[in-house]
Design a protein around this motif. Structure first.
Motif, mmCIF file in Angstrom:
data_model
loop_
_atom_site.group_PDB
_atom_site.id
_atom_site.type_symbol
_atom_site.label_atom_id
_atom_site.label_comp_id
_atom_site.label_asym_id
_atom_site.label_seq_id
_atom_site.Cartn_x
_atom_site.Cartn_y
_atom_site.Cartn_z
ATOM 1 N N ALA A 119 0.835 -1.209 0.000
ATOM 2 C CA ALA A 119 0.000 0.000 0.000
ATOM 3 C C ALA A 119 0.865 1.251 0.000
ATOM 4 O O ALA A 119 0.531 2.245 -0.659
ATOM 5 C CB ALA A 119 -0.945 -0.012 1.198
ATOM 6 N N TYR A 120 1.988 1.212 0.721
ATOM 7 C CA TYR A 120 2.899 2.360 0.771
ATOM 8 C C TYR A 120 3.429 2.691 -0.613
ATOM 9 O O TYR A 120 3.359 3.834 -1.063
ATOM 10 C CB TYR A 120 4.050 2.071 1.734
ATOM 11 C CG TYR A 120 5.118 3.133 1.724
ATOM 12 C CD1 TYR A 120 4.961 4.309 2.448
ATOM 13 C CD2 TYR A 120 6.282 2.974 0.978
ATOM 14 C CE1 TYR A 120 5.933 5.301 2.429
ATOM 15 C CE2 TYR A 120 7.256 3.949 0.954
ATOM 16 C CZ TYR A 120 7.077 5.111 1.678
ATOM 17 O OH TYR A 120 8.040 6.090 1.645
ATOM 18 N N TRP A 121 4.003 1.703 -1.311
ATOM 19 C CA TRP A 121 4.594 2.034 -2.608
ATOM 20 C C TRP A 121 3.537 2.281 -3.668
ATOM 21 O O TRP A 121 3.737 3.081 -4.573
ATOM 22 C CB TRP A 121 5.663 1.050 -3.054
ATOM 23 C CG TRP A 121 5.314 -0.384 -3.223
ATOM 24 C CD1 TRP A 121 5.556 -1.375 -2.327
ATOM 25 C CD2 TRP A 121 4.712 -1.025 -4.353
ATOM 26 N NE1 TRP A 121 5.120 -2.577 -2.824
ATOM 27 C CE2 TRP A 121 4.602 -2.387 -4.063
ATOM 28 C CE3 TRP A 121 4.247 -0.573 -5.576
ATOM 29 C CZ2 TRP A 121 4.048 -3.312 -4.941
ATOM 30 C CZ3 TRP A 121 3.688 -1.484 -6.463
ATOM 31 C CH2 TRP A 121 3.601 -2.835 -6.142
ATOM 32 N N GLU A 122 2.391 1.635 -3.576
ATOM 33 C CA GLU A 122 1.337 1.905 -4.557
ATOM 34 C C GLU A 122 0.802 3.339 -4.427
ATOM 35 O O GLU A 122 0.309 3.904 -5.401
ATOM 36 C CB GLU A 122 0.210 0.894 -4.423
ATOM 37 C CG GLU A 122 0.600 -0.478 -4.941
ATOM 38 C CD GLU A 122 -0.453 -1.535 -4.690
ATOM 39 O OE1 GLU A 122 -1.355 -1.325 -3.846
ATOM 40 O OE2 GLU A 122 -0.370 -2.592 -5.347
ATOM 41 N N ALA A 123 0.899 3.931 -3.234
ATOM 42 C CA ALA A 123 0.444 5.307 -3.001
ATOM 43 C C ALA A 123 1.561 6.336 -3.188
ATOM 44 O O ALA A 123 1.297 7.535 -3.097
ATOM 45 C CB ALA A 123 -0.132 5.426 -1.586
ATOM 46 N N SER A 124 2.785 5.885 -3.471
ATOM 47 C CA SER A 124 3.906 6.815 -3.564
ATOM 48 C C SER A 124 3.877 7.598 -4.878
ATOM 49 O O SER A 124 3.402 7.112 -5.910
ATOM 50 C CB SER A 124 5.237 6.059 -3.435
ATOM 51 O OG SER A 124 5.496 5.311 -4.602
#
Length: 145
Positions: A119-124
């Protein structure tokens, strides 16, 4: 799986990385972390981690400034003093939009935390900007650091 079998598995799984999108490359490394577990990793010392990091800089390669998006799997083996790293680095020409993303890093040290890591990298911002891009330069390193 024992760590010594890692090189053969990497050769099979990661040999087809060229001409892939950022999305495919990151998902390949995440799948390797999720699906390939090692019996001889030092879990007391956070021995199996996945790191996503990015930033713009001159990395000392003589090529000037570049934007770097890197995903690394780090393995600590009890009998070795230094961890091993499999680093997949995607390099892009710098741009104002990519430089505006700054630099950041995020670690994941367990399968329980993998969905939050994804979720972190998909939202970056870098992922949003480069998701469907093929990196003009791709580096794959496996080394003890």
């Amino acid at each position: 799986m024992h760590f010594t079998a890692c090189r053969q598995l990497l050769a099979q799984r990661l040999a087809k990385l060229e001409h892939q999108t950022v999305d495919t490359l990151i998902r390949t490394m995440v799948a390797f972390y999720r699906d390939t577990r090692f019996d001889d990793v030092d879990m007391d010392e956070l021995g199996d981690g996945l790191l996503l990091q990015w930033g713009t800089g001159d990395w000392g390669l003589g090529d000037g400034r570049r934007f770097e998006l890197n995903i690394t799997r780090q393995l600590s083996i009890p009998e070795d003093d230094e961890p091993f790293q499999l680093q997949l680095t995607m390099l892009f020409p710098p741009s104002a939009a990519l430089e505006a993303t700054g630099s950041a890093s995020e670690w994941c040290f367990s399968l329980d935390d993998l969905s939050a890591f994804e979720a972190y990298w998909e939202a970056s911002a870098p992922y949003a900007a480069l998701r469907d891009a093929e990196p003009p330069l791709l580096q794959l390193w496996f080394e003890q650091c």
